[in-house]
Design a protein around this motif. Structure first.
Motif, mmCIF file in Angstrom:
data_model
loop_
_atom_site.group_PDB
_atom_site.id
_atom_site.type_symbol
_atom_site.label_atom_id
_atom_site.label_comp_id
_atom_site.label_asym_id
_atom_site.label_seq_id
_atom_site.Cartn_x
_atom_site.Cartn_y
_atom_site.Cartn_z
ATOM 1 N N PHE A 93 0.649 -0.974 -0.267
ATOM 2 C CA PHE A 93 -0.001 -0.077 -0.170
ATOM 3 C C PHE A 93 0.743 1.165 0.324
ATOM 4 C CE2 PHE A 93 -2.684 3.069 2.491
ATOM 5 C CZ PHE A 93 -3.615 2.935 1.355
ATOM 6 N N PHE A 94 1.948 1.378 1.240
ATOM 7 C CA PHE A 94 2.555 2.268 0.923
ATOM 8 C C PHE A 94 4.329 2.022 1.841
ATOM 9 C CE2 PHE A 94 4.704 6.029 2.971
ATOM 10 C CZ PHE A 94 4.748 6.614 1.816
ATOM 11 N N CYS A 95 4.728 1.690 0.978
ATOM 12 C CA CYS A 95 6.470 0.783 1.131
ATOM 13 C C CYS A 95 7.232 2.496 1.779
ATOM 14 C CB CYS A 95 6.916 0.587 -0.131
ATOM 15 S SG CYS A 95 8.787 -0.003 0.453
ATOM 16 N N ASN A 275 16.411 -13.514 13.612
ATOM 17 C CA ASN A 275 16.582 -11.944 14.374
ATOM 18 C C ASN A 275 14.968 -11.409 13.073
ATOM 19 O OD1 ASN A 275 18.995 -10.709 15.336
ATOM 20 N ND2 ASN A 275 19.570 -12.541 14.027
ATOM 21 N N ALA A 276 14.420 -12.169 12.650
ATOM 22 C CA ALA A 276 13.116 -11.652 11.893
ATOM 23 C C ALA A 276 11.838 -12.499 11.845
ATOM 24 C CB ALA A 276 13.436 -11.051 11.194
ATOM 25 N N GLU A 277 12.450 -13.127 12.419
ATOM 26 C CA GLU A 277 11.367 -14.604 13.033
ATOM 27 C C GLU A 277 10.890 -15.556 11.604
ATOM 28 O OE1 GLU A 277 10.706 -15.550 16.210
ATOM 29 O OE2 GLU A 277 11.722 -13.789 16.947
ATOM 30 N N VAL A 278 10.946 -14.949 10.232
ATOM 31 C CA VAL A 278 10.856 -15.643 9.172
ATOM 32 C C VAL A 278 12.057 -15.957 8.173
ATOM 33 C CG1 VAL A 278 8.209 -14.811 9.429
ATOM 34 C CG2 VAL A 278 10.216 -13.403 8.271
ATOM 35 N N SER A 279 12.000 -16.495 7.476
ATOM 36 C CA SER A 279 12.937 -16.496 6.793
ATOM 37 C C SER A 279 13.293 -15.637 5.139
ATOM 38 C CB SER A 279 13.007 -18.157 5.951
ATOM 39 O OG SER A 279 11.868 -17.899 4.980
ATOM 40 N N PRO A 280 14.298 -15.529 5.320
ATOM 41 C CA PRO A 280 13.936 -14.319 3.714
ATOM 42 C C PRO A 280 13.207 -14.579 2.802
ATOM 43 C CG PRO A 280 16.945 -14.693 4.198
ATOM 44 C CD PRO A 280 16.018 -15.475 4.963
ATOM 45 N N GLN A 281 12.852 -15.034 2.367
ATOM 46 C CA GLN A 281 12.224 -16.093 1.099
ATOM 47 C C GLN A 281 10.551 -15.421 1.440
ATOM 48 O OE1 GLN A 281 13.209 -16.788 -2.024
ATOM 49 N NE2 GLN A 281 11.339 -16.596 -2.390
ATOM 50 N N ILE A 282 10.471 -15.876 3.501
ATOM 51 C CA ILE A 282 9.640 -16.089 3.659
ATOM 52 C C ILE A 282 8.432 -14.543 3.770
ATOM 53 C CG2 ILE A 282 7.492 -16.118 5.186
ATOM 54 C CD1 ILE A 282 8.540 -18.944 5.747
ATOM 55 N N TYR A 283 9.478 -13.602 4.246
ATOM 56 C CA TYR A 283 9.201 -12.814 4.290
ATOM 57 C C TYR A 283 8.960 -11.292 3.668
ATOM 58 C CZ TYR A 283 10.729 -7.106 5.867
ATOM 59 O OH TYR A 283 10.215 -6.137 5.998
ATOM 60 N N ARG A 284 10.336 -12.021 2.225
ATOM 61 C CA ARG A 284 10.136 -11.268 0.192
ATOM 62 C C ARG A 284 8.272 -11.710 -0.528
ATOM 63 N NH1 ARG A 284 14.386 -11.694 -3.339
ATOM 64 N NH2 ARG A 284 14.721 -9.402 -3.430
ATOM 65 N N ASP A 285 7.844 -12.381 -0.273
ATOM 66 C CA ASP A 285 6.958 -13.417 -0.126
ATOM 67 C C ASP A 285 5.927 -12.751 0.438
ATOM 68 O OD1 ASP A 285 7.697 -15.136 -2.019
ATOM 69 O OD2 ASP A 285 8.099 -17.203 -0.790
ATOM 70 N N THR A 286 5.828 -12.888 1.591
ATOM 71 C CA THR A 286 4.837 -11.801 2.627
ATOM 72 C C THR A 286 4.942 -9.856 2.415
ATOM 73 O OG1 THR A 286 5.962 -12.377 4.487
ATOM 74 C CG2 THR A 286 4.683 -14.033 3.888
ATOM 75 N N VAL A 287 5.645 -9.948 2.843
ATOM 76 C CA VAL A 287 5.906 -8.106 2.280
ATOM 77 C C VAL A 287 6.610 -7.632 1.533
ATOM 78 C CG1 VAL A 287 7.305 -6.473 4.154
ATOM 79 C CG2 VAL A 287 6.156 -8.183 5.075
ATOM 80 N N GLY A 288 7.326 -8.430 0.398
ATOM 81 C CA GLY A 288 8.583 -7.918 -0.640
ATOM 82 C C GLY A 288 7.554 -6.714 -1.425
ATOM 83 N N PHE A 289 8.070 -5.907 -1.702
ATOM 84 C CA PHE A 289 7.453 -4.689 -2.750
ATOM 85 C C PHE A 289 7.808 -5.038 -3.899
ATOM 86 C CE2 PHE A 289 7.694 -1.199 -5.528
ATOM 87 C CZ PHE A 289 6.104 -0.752 -5.119
ATOM 88 N N ALA A 290 8.566 -6.175 -3.934
ATOM 89 C CA ALA A 290 9.184 -5.790 -6.100
ATOM 90 C C ALA A 290 8.774 -7.115 -5.796
ATOM 91 C CB ALA A 290 10.819 -6.507 -5.726
ATOM 92 N N ARG A 291 8.087 -7.980 -5.471
ATOM 93 C CA ARG A 291 6.959 -8.837 -6.504
ATOM 94 C C ARG A 291 6.342 -8.216 -7.151
ATOM 95 N NH1 ARG A 291 3.189 -11.348 -2.738
ATOM 96 N NH2 ARG A 291 3.199 -9.777 -1.010
ATOM 97 N N GLY A 292 5.660 -7.389 -7.009
ATOM 98 C CA GLY A 292 4.313 -7.070 -7.548
ATOM 99 C C GLY A 292 5.156 -6.139 -8.959
ATOM 100 N N MET A 293 6.230 -5.923 -8.804
ATOM 101 C CA MET A 293 6.944 -5.588 -10.276
ATOM 102 C C MET A 293 7.659 -6.572 -11.027
ATOM 103 S SD MET A 293 9.091 -1.969 -8.664
ATOM 104 C CE MET A 293 9.703 -2.804 -7.923
ATOM 105 N N ALA A 294 7.580 -8.076 -10.965
ATOM 106 C CA ALA A 294 8.190 -8.495 -11.859
ATOM 107 C C ALA A 294 7.526 -8.859 -12.259
ATOM 108 C CB ALA A 294 8.322 -10.247 -10.481
#
Length: 294
Positions: A93-95, A275-294
């Motif tokens: 929504f807003f990054c 440190n972030a409670e989730v893996s980098p890939q899960i973080y990207r899949d659930t939060v990452g902005f870039a996936r919307g631009m792929a």
């Protein structure tokens, strides 16, 4: 469908929360550790208690405004009911990273590893924030053309107001209470060195050597002033940068790990998850902005 205390927009593509405004009147909503996959602004209007966030604890009072990043663990504990307003927004929504040049909030309001995660709202700012919350509530009750653009504009006003306020309230006050005249310079230099070298220097001893101080003495100063270990501070700065790369780019996790000084992708992934409670890939899949631009 809306009720009087909660207004929510959902991303129609994936069903995830995009933007939410709500009010609360008890301490139960945040009384357990929260690890949300969106940004949260929590404005306490009545009540007091203890906030636990990341590696530290701080007292809070009525008028304090919290700013938490995605997956940042936090909890509010109080022996009385606390009342206030909460605004949640997903990076889709807003990054804040993408709009850093406009609002300059990252590192001040959010992701400031050297400061408590809140700002105290003064009377002037209170009127502005109350007006913005009212405008958001009105817009979400009767959505019309260009609702997204208008809500983002209101959110920017809220963020900029809070960021300006925190910027005024944080002029290195921790340095003024020291009984050792050397400590202010050590702490300021520590901040600078972490910012300069966090991608290549990951151990506390590295920074002790840069500062020409024993690791034990530096550990004591860091714990006294930040209520965190030096390892915590270094790790948090690395995680902030890793999240930023996962948010905004399509770089492979292996590439991000290498840029942050980790030759072993699997070791980096474990470090990130610890440190972030989730893996980098899960973080990207659930939060990452870039996936919307792929």
């Amino acid at each position: 469908m809306f009720d009087d205390s909660s207004f929510t927009l959902v991303n129609p593509q994936n069903g995830n929360l995009a933007f939410k405004l709500s009010t609360f009147d008890s301490n139960c909503q945040f009384s357990e550790i929260q690890r949300l996959n969106y940004f949260s602004l929590i404005w306490i209007q009545k009540g007091s208690g203890l906030v636990t966030a990341d590696f530290s604890e701080n007292q809070f009072e009525a008028g304090d405004l919290f700013a938490f990043s995605p997956y940042q663990p936090f909890m509010l504990a109080s022996e009385e009911n606390i009342e206030g307003v909460a605004i949640h927004f997903h990076p889709e929504f807003f990054c804040i990273y993408k709009h850093q040049a406009e609002i300059a909030t990252n590192g001040i309001l959010f992701n400031n590893i050297f400061k408590p995660p809140f700002v105290t709202v003064d009377e002037v700012s209170k009127k502005i924030l109350e007006m913005v919350v009212g405008q958001i509530r009105t817009e979400m009750q009767k959505p019309e053309l260009a609702q997204y653009e208008l809500l983002v504009s209101y959110l920017k006003i809220f963020l900029i107001t809070a960021t300006r306020l925190k910027n005024k309230q944080q002029p290195d006050e921790e340095f003024q209470v020291s009984t050792d005249a050397k400590e202010p310079y050590i702490l300021q230099n520590l901040k600078n060195y972490i910012e300069l070298h966090f991608k290549t220097k990951h151990s506390a001893s590295d920074y002790a050597e840069l500062l020409n101080i024993t690791p034990k003495a530096l550990a004591k100063i860091t714990k006294n002033h930040f209520n965190k270990t030096l390892t915590d501070l270094i790790s948090e700065r690395i995680i902030i940068e890793a999240k930023r790369e996962l948010y905004l780019t399509n770089k492979a996790v292996k590439e991000i790990a290498f840029e942050l000084g980790y030759d072993d992708e699997h070791y980096f992934s474990r470090f990130f998850k610890n440190n972030a409670e989730v893996s980098p890939q899960i973080y990207r899949d659930t939060v990452g902005f870039a996936r919307g631009m792929a």
